[in-house]
Structure formats: C-alpha cells, structure tokens
Design an enzyme around this catalytic site. Structure first.
Site, short mmCIF file in Angstrom:
data_model
loop_
_atom_site.label_atom_id
_atom_site.label_comp_id
_atom_site.label_asym_id
_atom_site.label_seq_id
_atom_site.Cartn_x
_atom_site.Cartn_y
_atom_site.Cartn_z
N GLY A 137 50.27 75.16 28.62
CA GLY A 137 51.10 76.25 29.12
C GLY A 137 51.79 77.03 28.01
O GLY A 137 51.19 77.37 26.98
N CYS A 138 53.07 77.30 28.22
CA CYS A 138 53.83 78.13 27.30
C CYS A 138 54.04 77.49 25.93
O CYS A 138 54.29 78.18 24.96
CB CYS A 138 55.19 78.47 27.92
SG CYS A 138 55.09 79.45 29.43
N ALA A 139 53.92 76.17 25.85
CA ALA A 139 54.12 75.48 24.57
C ALA A 139 52.91 75.61 23.66
O ALA A 139 52.99 75.29 22.47
CB ALA A 139 54.42 74.00 24.81
N ALA A 140 51.77 76.09 24.20
CA ALA A 140 50.51 76.03 23.48
C ALA A 140 50.47 76.87 22.21
O ALA A 140 49.79 76.51 21.24
CB ALA A 140 49.36 76.44 24.40
#
Length: 353
Positions: A137-140
């Site tokens: 998700g956004c951490a990628a």
C-alpha cells in the site's frame, strides 16, 4: 549510501475538486443517515483537488473488474514509460544504465508485472532484475527506496529504477457507502511517479543521499488498512484506529535520529512524509514536536493531489527539488505508513555533488 535523484511525476488529464466530489456523493447517496457528519469529515481531509484516470461520471459507474484492470494495464504502462524516461533524463542515465527495476502498485494486478513490460518496451538490458511489489500500500514507496538502499550498498556501481503506479479511482465501488468508504472516495488520487536511485553519485548529481534505514510493524493491526476482495474487485477498508498509530512509531523515529545524527527529530532540516491524510500529518507534528513548516510540502501534496498512495514520498521529494531551498549537507527524514500497520523510514542528507 544511495542517492535518490530528482523524481518524475506524471498525472492523468482529468481532475475533480473536493466540492464537486461532495456533490457527486450527495447525489449518489441522498438518504445517507450520517451525511452531515460525512460531509464535515470530507472537508476536514484538506484535499482540494485530485487527478483521475477517467472523468468522474465514468469513474462512479462500475464497468466490471476486467475492464478496470485492462485500463490499469493500458494507462499504467503508458504513463510508467513516460515517467521512466523523465526520471532517466533527470538522472542523466539511459535504460542501459539500470540494473534493477522496482514497480510498486496496489491498485491493479498484472502477471507478468509491469517490470517485464517496461523492459520489453524500452531499451533496458535483458539482464535487468525485476522486483514488483503489490501489497504494501502507501508504505511501498519508502519501502522500495529502503530496499534500493540495501541493493546499491551491496552493488555500489549499480542503479535502481523505482516506479509507482497508483490509480485509486479504479477501486471506486458505487455500492459502498460506509463512512470509511465515502471518505476514501474523496481522499485518494491517481498518479505515476518514478526516480533513479544511484549507488555512486557522479559530478553534477544532486539529491537525497540516504545514510540509514529502519522499519516498524505494529503487530495485530492487519484490520487497520485492508482490501476486502470481492467479485467486483478491491474494496478499501480503513479502521479509524490507524489515525492513532503515529504515537507508537514516533519513539522509534526519535531514537533513530538520535542514534544516526545525534539530533532531535525537530532539529532536522526537511521531512518527506507520506500524506496518509490530514490527521496523520497532525499526529506527526504533535508527536515529533515539529514546526508546521516541516510538513508544508506534504500538506501541499495532499491538498493538490490527494493521497497518491505509494507515490506520495516521491511527489513530496519532487516538490523539494522544485523548491530549490535545500543546501548541501542539510539533514532530512523520509517516512511512509501503510497496511500492517507498517512504517518504512530512512535518514539522509541533501547532496550537491
């Protein structure tokens, strides 16, 4: 050490204001029992405009998962190639100079991955390593930079291309009307970003020189940010508890800075923070005791493009380059947060080589 060169940002042609989005949702769910509260929460996101792959009239109609995934492939490859070429030009490299391609994306699915399409459609070496990532998700985005740091520390003469392809509008589910679903429909934007991470800088290079990385996972929080996979595709689900997770990771961020730079976090010169939303940025400011100016570019990204998931950190870094404020040797931090609850963090200095 690894140098992140100037990122490229490619945006879809269609845009929508938050005011227009509120009108669309009110027309679609005119009898929602909590509409006044939802409307207030939407306004509190601080998102003013977002880019969409399709006009909103088409976005809000579900044509089927197959159609959407085909669109993801068609538009994703075209925009990824554009962003890739821009990133290579900015890094003063060619496709032949790239040794690994990392593609991060959580809004569509392809097998083989976009990495193989990029190698086949552009002049990359057939020996180019592929690392596609789809579930962070956004951490990628920050995760990929941290992995590129590890790779280029092992192979210092090599270069990594990072591409983020995020079309959150392809996850629009007309029948989802929970508070969480309605907020997500107004928070996420579409974009493709790319950058090159170099193991060794060359004369004339500038950028964010990573000097250390760390990460954190808060156990038993898989329900905080997740997809429910149904016949209509991915249905985004967000637990409000995620908004209070920064207090758990803040001590790790503080200790990391103290150990690496012998400083407090608020003594750093710049911050490249993922814009999970206004509340996440508020919590970072509060728990890390930051000056509001430190997150101004993250707020700008959120305001103008919404949350573009894994691409946010590259967008904020893109804004840092454009600001032309950074001086050689200034210290900074990058951090992104995503499903798990996962945090990926790195520290570095601004390099003018």
């Amino acid at each position: 050490m690894s140098l992140i060169t100037e990122p490229a940002l490619v945006l879809p042609e269609y845009t929508i204001s938050q005011e227009r989005m509120i009108e669309v949702l009110e027309e679609q769910h005119p009898y929602h029992p909590k509409w006044s509260m939802v409307k207030k929460m939407i306004k509190n996101t601080n998102v003013e405009n977002r880019h969409l792959l399709l006009p909103i009239e088409q976005t809000m109609v579900h044509p089927g998962f197959e159609f959407r995934n085909n669109l993801y492939k068609e538009k994703g490859l075209k925009m990824a190639m554009d962003a890739t070429q821009q990133a290579l030009d900015k890094a003063q490299l060619t496709a032949q100079d790239i040794d690994m391609i990392i593609v991060v994306s959580c809004t569509g699915f392809l097998m083989p991955s976009l990495t193989s399409y990029l190698i086949s459609n552009m002049d990359f070496k057939t020996s180019t390593k592929q690392l596609p990532v789809s579930q962070l998700g956004c951490a990628a985005g920050s995760w990929a930079i941290n992995r590129a740091f590890e790779y280029t520390n092992a192979f210092k003469d090599q270069n990594v291309l990072l591409v983020s392809v995020e079309f959150s509008s392809l996850l629009y589910q007309p029948e989802d009307y929970t508070v969480s679903a309605l907020i997500s429909k107004t928070l996420f934007g579409d974009a493709v970003t790319a950058c090159v991470i170099k193991g060794e800088p060359k004369a004339g290079d500038k950028g964010y020189w990573i000097e250390g990385i760390t990460n954190y996972l808060k156990k038993d929080t898989q329900h905080y940010i997740k997809y429910d996979v149904k016949s209509t595709g991915f249905h985004f689900d967000l637990d409000k508890e995620v908004m209070h997770s920064i207090k758990d990771v803040a001590p790790i961020m503080k200790e990391f800075v103290q150990d690496k730079f012998d400083k407090k976090v608020n003594e750093l010169d710049f911050f490249v923070f993922h814009t999970g939303g206004r509340k996440i940025l508020d919590e970072l400011v509060s728990n890390l005791e930051l000056n509001e100016e430190g997150v101004s570019l993250s707020r700008k990204s959120l305001r103008n493009r919404g949350n573009i998931a894994s691409g946010v950190v590259l967008d904020v870094l893109f804004e840092e380059f454009n600001s032309k404020k950074r001086k050689h040797g200034e210290t900074g931090m990058m951090a992104a947060f995503g499903p798990g609850f996962t945090a990926e963090i790195n520290l570095g200095t601004w390099l003018l080589y």
